[in-house]
Design an enzyme around this catalytic site. Sequence first.
Site, PDB file in Angstrom:
ATOM      1  N   TYR A 155     -14.240  -5.185   4.700  1.00  0.00           N
ATOM      2  CA  TYR A 155     -12.866  -5.525   4.330  1.00  0.00           C
ATOM      3  C   TYR A 155     -12.484  -6.792   5.102  1.00  0.00           C
ATOM      4  O   TYR A 155     -12.582  -6.830   6.330  1.00  0.00           O
ATOM      5  CB  TYR A 155     -11.875  -4.397   4.674  1.00  0.00           C
ATOM      6  CG  TYR A 155     -10.455  -4.783   4.322  1.00  0.00           C
ATOM      7  CD1 TYR A 155     -10.014  -4.758   3.003  1.00  0.00           C
ATOM      8  CD2 TYR A 155      -9.573  -5.235   5.308  1.00  0.00           C
ATOM      9  CE1 TYR A 155      -8.728  -5.153   2.667  1.00  0.00           C
ATOM     10  CE2 TYR A 155      -8.275  -5.629   4.976  1.00  0.00           C
ATOM     11  CZ  TYR A 155      -7.863  -5.581   3.654  1.00  0.00           C
ATOM     12  OH  TYR A 155      -6.589  -5.987   3.327  1.00  0.00           O
ATOM     13  N   TYR A 162       0.822  -1.216   0.000  1.00  0.00           N
ATOM     14  CA  TYR A 162       0.000   0.000   0.000  1.00  0.00           C
ATOM     15  C   TYR A 162       0.850   1.258   0.000  1.00  0.00           C
ATOM     16  O   TYR A 162       0.593   2.190   0.760  1.00  0.00           O
ATOM     17  CB  TYR A 162      -0.950   0.005   1.213  1.00  0.00           C
ATOM     18  CG  TYR A 162      -2.065  -0.989   1.053  1.00  0.00           C
ATOM     19  CD1 TYR A 162      -2.996  -0.842   0.038  1.00  0.00           C
ATOM     20  CD2 TYR A 162      -2.185  -2.074   1.904  1.00  0.00           C
ATOM     21  CE1 TYR A 162      -4.007  -1.767  -0.141  1.00  0.00           C
ATOM     22  CE2 TYR A 162      -3.200  -3.000   1.728  1.00  0.00           C
ATOM     23  CZ  TYR A 162      -4.106  -2.840   0.708  1.00  0.00           C
ATOM     24  OH  TYR A 162      -5.095  -3.745   0.534  1.00  0.00           O
ATOM     25  N   LYS A 208      -3.991 -10.679  13.776  1.00  0.00           N
ATOM     26  CA  LYS A 208      -3.484  -9.396  14.293  1.00  0.00           C
ATOM     27  C   LYS A 208      -2.973  -9.475  15.736  1.00  0.00           C
ATOM     28  O   LYS A 208      -1.862  -9.883  15.966  1.00  0.00           O
ATOM     29  CB  LYS A 208      -4.557  -8.324  14.134  1.00  0.00           C
ATOM     30  CG  LYS A 208      -4.753  -7.943  12.658  1.00  0.00           C
ATOM     31  CD  LYS A 208      -5.268  -6.560  12.494  1.00  0.00           C
ATOM     32  CE  LYS A 208      -5.600  -6.212  11.062  1.00  0.00           C
ATOM     33  NZ  LYS A 208      -4.510  -5.618  10.317  1.00  0.00           N
ATOM     34  N   ASP A 240     -15.687 -12.098  11.530  1.00  0.00           N
ATOM     35  CA  ASP A 240     -14.294 -11.765  11.257  1.00  0.00           C
ATOM     36  C   ASP A 240     -13.816 -10.835  12.376  1.00  0.00           C
ATOM     37  O   ASP A 240     -14.060  -9.636  12.352  1.00  0.00           O
ATOM     38  CB  ASP A 240     -14.174 -11.088   9.884  1.00  0.00           C
ATOM     39  CG  ASP A 240     -12.746 -10.646   9.578  1.00  0.00           C
ATOM     40  OD1 ASP A 240     -11.890 -10.706  10.486  1.00  0.00           O
ATOM     41  OD2 ASP A 240     -12.485 -10.214   8.437  1.00  0.00           O
TER      42      ASP A 240
HETATM   43  N1  PLP Z   1     -10.139  -8.946   8.345  1.00  0.00           N
HETATM   44  C1  PLP Z   1     -10.200  -7.721   8.879  1.00  0.00           C
HETATM   45  C2  PLP Z   1     -11.433  -7.296   9.596  1.00  0.00           C
HETATM   46  C3  PLP Z   1      -9.117  -6.848   8.779  1.00  0.00           C
HETATM   47  O1  PLP Z   1      -9.196  -5.623   9.302  1.00  0.00           O
HETATM   48  C4  PLP Z   1      -7.946  -7.304   8.114  1.00  0.00           C
HETATM   49  C5  PLP Z   1      -6.785  -6.410   7.980  1.00  0.00           C
HETATM   50  O2  PLP Z   1      -6.828  -5.227   8.224  1.00  0.00           O
HETATM   51  C6  PLP Z   1      -7.932  -8.583   7.566  1.00  0.00           C
HETATM   52  C7  PLP Z   1      -9.038  -9.387   7.715  1.00  0.00           C
HETATM   53  C8  PLP Z   1      -6.715  -9.080   6.839  1.00  0.00           C
HETATM   54  O3  PLP Z   1      -5.696  -9.364   7.728  1.00  0.00           O
HETATM   55  P1  PLP Z   1      -4.169  -9.506   7.219  1.00  0.00           P
HETATM   56  O4  PLP Z   1      -3.737  -8.146   6.828  1.00  0.00           O
HETATM   57  O5  PLP Z   1      -3.449 -10.050   8.401  1.00  0.00           O
HETATM   58  O6  PLP Z   1      -4.180 -10.465   6.071  1.00  0.00           O
END
Ligand code: PLP
Length: 425
Positions: free
Chosen positions: A139, A13, A262, A233
């Site tokens: 997202y 990015y 995360k 998620d």
């Molecule tokens: N799911 C959500 C809600 C996210 O905010 C993110 C990343 O910001 C992801 C999935 C993707 O995670 P990663 O960047 O570890 O692949």
Amino acid sequence: MNEFDTKHIWHPYSPTPQENIVVDRGQGSLIFTRDGRTIIDGVSSWWVNIHGHCNEKISAAIAEQAKVLEHVIFAGFTHQPAIDLSEKLLQILPGKMSKIFFSDDGSTSVEAALKMAIQYFQNNGQVDKKRIIAIDGAYHGDTFGAMSVGQRSAFTKPFNTYLFDVEFIKFPHESSEQETLQQFEEIVKNGDVAAFIYEPLLQGVAGMRTYSVEVLSKLMGISNSAGVLNIADEVMTGFGRTGRNFASDYLPTAPDIICLSKGITGGYLPLGVTACNSLVSNQFEGSDAARMFFHGHSYTANPLACAAANASLEILLSESCQFLIKNIAEQHANFAKSLDDHPAVNKINQIGTILSIEIKTGNESTYFDNIRHNIYSYFLSKNILLRPLGNILYILPPYVITNSELSCIYNSILEFLNEYKNKNI
Ligand code: PLP
């Protein structure tokens, strides 16, 4: 550092070429740069670093683990750090989760969840249940499945023709919850929906926008009655971010599948987890090889990452860390109140340790609002790392951030808003 040293590195990015700041060291909420600056990390380094940089306990746990087992194939073999972690997670995850599946990051935890849901219906003979529902603005990551269940945008534009079709329901704004519920009911009526995937209570990348417990719990109820699997998620909301261990803890019913990453390792090492309840996992049991889950990665359940996660969880569940989380939430709430009628502010959202401020621009909020460059540079010049999402400025700090570091961020935000109001920015 000369140009040759960095020009071959492709940063995510980021426009290329771009000047990147060289970081030598981190401690607590602070990042120490090679050019002698000390920067407050107000975004927990892309939302991962919940206990701050270089936490003694996590560093020691990884070092100890590295002396005995750095990695081992996770098919046909297992190890203590993964056993301990899965047991701990099952104790604290919402509802009654029965299995923990490991992968590499947030995106792969979502890929595994989607594949788990799809194969679940193949395994139980409901082969027509194929469609997936997601929420406008979602997202879920950058791999193809995760992109498919996310908002089509400038981020996905080059790849849109390769993404599978998904039903998007309208974001349940307070004023339009009923519309979203009706739309959802209409879609599931057909009986061909496999799963509903959502970021519980808060969409992060969409601009830290929140929606109500009531509407999400109604959506989950409709989907339960229609035999649709609920996939939460929690990649960004997990591990204390929203004030509870998981955002799903605010809801009366638990999802069938949960995605985690995360904060799971305290920001030390990449690790993804997809947890599911027995309704899902039972469909994969038995000796028939055709029923086993067809997914895996070389680094599945890496012992160093699991050791980091075990140490991170222990810290998270301690009284002192829970106190820090509560303290940040209280400080955020007080600061938000002080900005109530600020003429440069449209809207403020807060949930737990996340505070977002929508800056008035006269245009609709978008990630590509150019103001983000000005905001980013403004705060960096004051040695504060904040990465606005367009005109949405947010703070998502490590839990160890001190009151004086927090005050420093709040004061700078107020200064920024005042200058912005006077059009000096
Ligand atoms: N799911 C959500 C809600 C996210 O905010 C993110 C990343 O910001 C992801 C999935 C993707 O995670 P990663 O960047 O570890 O692949």
